[in-house]
Motif scaffolding. Sequence first.
Motif, mmCIF file in Angstrom:
data_model
loop_
_atom_site.group_PDB
_atom_site.id
_atom_site.type_symbol
_atom_site.label_atom_id
_atom_site.label_comp_id
_atom_site.label_asym_id
_atom_site.label_seq_id
_atom_site.Cartn_x
_atom_site.Cartn_y
_atom_site.Cartn_z
ATOM 1 N N TYR A 22 96.896 11.052 41.291
ATOM 2 C CA TYR A 22 96.134 10.430 42.182
ATOM 3 C C TYR A 22 94.663 10.226 42.360
ATOM 4 C CZ TYR A 22 100.497 7.106 42.093
ATOM 5 O OH TYR A 22 101.492 6.709 41.429
ATOM 6 N N PRO A 23 93.634 10.847 41.670
ATOM 7 C CA PRO A 23 92.253 11.120 41.648
ATOM 8 C C PRO A 23 91.972 10.618 43.414
ATOM 9 C CG PRO A 23 92.699 10.662 39.828
ATOM 10 C CD PRO A 23 93.570 10.052 40.189
ATOM 11 N N GLY A 24 92.103 9.118 43.751
ATOM 12 C CA GLY A 24 91.933 9.059 44.708
ATOM 13 C C GLY A 24 91.951 9.561 46.353
ATOM 14 N N SER A 25 93.068 9.514 45.690
ATOM 15 C CA SER A 25 94.114 10.074 47.296
ATOM 16 C C SER A 25 94.233 11.821 47.489
ATOM 17 C CB SER A 25 95.690 9.207 47.483
ATOM 18 O OG SER A 25 95.284 8.122 47.276
ATOM 19 N N GLY A 26 93.895 12.340 45.926
ATOM 20 C CA GLY A 26 94.291 13.585 45.848
ATOM 21 C C GLY A 26 95.794 13.650 46.261
ATOM 22 N N TYR A 27 96.774 13.245 45.998
ATOM 23 C CA TYR A 27 97.925 13.442 45.341
ATOM 24 C C TYR A 27 98.293 14.068 44.152
ATOM 25 C CZ TYR A 27 99.116 9.907 49.066
ATOM 26 O OH TYR A 27 98.690 9.590 50.583
ATOM 27 N N ASP A 59 97.381 12.509 32.199
ATOM 28 C CA ASP A 59 95.739 13.472 32.732
ATOM 29 C C ASP A 59 95.521 12.179 34.431
ATOM 30 O OD1 ASP A 59 95.076 14.773 30.611
ATOM 31 O OD2 ASP A 59 95.640 13.128 29.703
ATOM 32 N N GLY A 60 96.721 11.650 35.494
ATOM 33 C CA GLY A 60 96.686 10.207 35.926
ATOM 34 C C GLY A 60 96.188 9.500 35.384
ATOM 35 N N ILE A 61 96.701 8.832 37.551
ATOM 36 C CA ILE A 61 96.314 6.910 36.529
ATOM 37 C C ILE A 61 94.664 6.639 36.918
ATOM 38 C CG2 ILE A 61 97.597 6.626 38.301
ATOM 39 C CD1 ILE A 61 96.175 5.435 40.572
ATOM 40 N N ILE A 235 110.184 -3.155 37.418
ATOM 41 C CA ILE A 235 110.390 -1.994 38.290
ATOM 42 C C ILE A 235 111.537 -1.628 39.450
ATOM 43 C CG2 ILE A 235 108.710 -2.738 40.464
ATOM 44 C CD1 ILE A 235 107.994 0.200 38.575
ATOM 45 N N ALA A 236 111.656 -0.029 39.377
ATOM 46 C CA ALA A 236 112.718 0.426 39.910
ATOM 47 C C ALA A 236 112.192 0.045 41.541
ATOM 48 C CB ALA A 236 113.327 1.212 39.415
ATOM 49 N N PRO A 237 113.535 -0.303 42.251
ATOM 50 C CA PRO A 237 113.365 -0.032 43.604
ATOM 51 C C PRO A 237 113.043 1.474 44.316
ATOM 52 C CG PRO A 237 115.278 -1.350 43.565
ATOM 53 C CD PRO A 237 114.683 -0.731 42.598
ATOM 54 N N TYR A 238 111.408 1.501 44.574
ATOM 55 C CA TYR A 238 111.304 2.714 45.087
ATOM 56 C C TYR A 238 110.978 3.118 44.423
ATOM 57 C CZ TYR A 238 114.145 1.868 49.141
ATOM 58 O OH TYR A 238 114.999 1.142 50.346
ATOM 59 N N SER A 239 110.343 3.050 42.858
ATOM 60 C CA SER A 239 109.864 4.067 42.327
ATOM 61 C C SER A 239 108.143 3.293 42.062
ATOM 62 C CB SER A 239 109.363 2.419 40.734
ATOM 63 O OG SER A 239 108.354 3.290 40.336
ATOM 64 N N LEU A 240 107.669 4.656 42.634
ATOM 65 C CA LEU A 240 106.379 4.943 42.880
ATOM 66 C C LEU A 240 105.034 3.221 41.462
ATOM 67 C CD1 LEU A 240 105.038 8.238 43.142
ATOM 68 C CD2 LEU A 240 105.400 6.761 44.992
ATOM 69 N N ARG A 241 103.947 3.368 42.017
ATOM 70 C CA ARG A 241 103.539 2.038 41.493
ATOM 71 C C ARG A 241 101.887 3.571 40.440
ATOM 72 N NH1 ARG A 241 105.145 -2.707 40.715
ATOM 73 N NH2 ARG A 241 104.115 -2.100 38.207
ATOM 74 N N ALA A 242 101.471 2.732 39.882
ATOM 75 C CA ALA A 242 100.132 3.859 39.236
ATOM 76 C C ALA A 242 98.745 3.136 39.894
ATOM 77 C CB ALA A 242 100.403 3.457 37.591
ATOM 78 N N ARG A 243 98.867 2.729 40.970
ATOM 79 C CA ARG A 243 97.564 2.028 41.851
ATOM 80 C C ARG A 243 97.387 3.426 42.333
ATOM 81 N NH1 ARG A 243 97.671 -3.715 41.167
ATOM 82 N NH2 ARG A 243 99.271 -4.454 39.483
#
Length: 288
Positions: A22-27, A59-61, A235-243
Amino acid sequence: MSARWEADGHRFDVSNPDKVLYPGSGYRKQDVMDYYRSVAEVMIAHSRGRPLTLRRFPDGIGDGGFFQKEASDYFPDWIRVVSVPQRGARGVVHHVVVDDAATLLYLAGQACLEFHLGLSTVDDLERPVLVVLDLDPPEGTGLTELRQVTRRMCERFRDAGLDPHVQTTGGRGFHVAAPLRAEREFDEVRADLRELAEEAVRDEPRRLTTEQRKDQRGDRIFLDTNRNAYGQTAIAPYSLRARPGAPAATPLDIDELGRAEPQSYGLANMARRLAQKSDPWADLTERR
């Protein structure tokens, strides 16, 4: 560079744990895996026994990623894989099933950010255990309006004899879902949900639509019933999103709707939420 992980008695290596997804957040991949370890118990309760479609971002979102239904040959043999017949085509698809934390974490280590679940179980693929209405607002829709529509759709579910449950999507809208006893097949369930949605549109034609074409929806909220079909997913409950910001799909108590936003929770704050509040969908199976 790789790191060794262990879960449920299984050990596996994770390559490039410091790779930023997650480039914007650095995760990093490590942060994503730590997230999925923190939600494993509640997430697996909803994914167990249901065919999975992965959405991976090696390669990230920022790089688009890809959807994957067919399990890779190199996945460990302790990962459960089931054969799902294709409708309208010959052959089967070999889907992963997330029944334990080791599988969840291994897939996260493969840069799977989003987990999309079938609405039936592998024991009875033709009959869904969940019905899902996706409320998809256009750009510019006010949060107050979106919440009002979500509440009214919950009321319509109740009037239809269903037990509504609300989930943030981690995207733009909310899901209204209800558990089913797996007594009817997909086509019948989808037709009934479509009728419910079209009735709502007739009552509020300037605010709601079931129009499939985006260019025909205008500024109306789209009531999407399409995922209630054989082979489709939610989308599964508690799944992250690629946003940006790594939001997550999050089950809510309905009385939380007045203060929740579609991206209220995610990697940054889900552990704190779960430490303070039990899973609002914990009773889903018992309420079919």
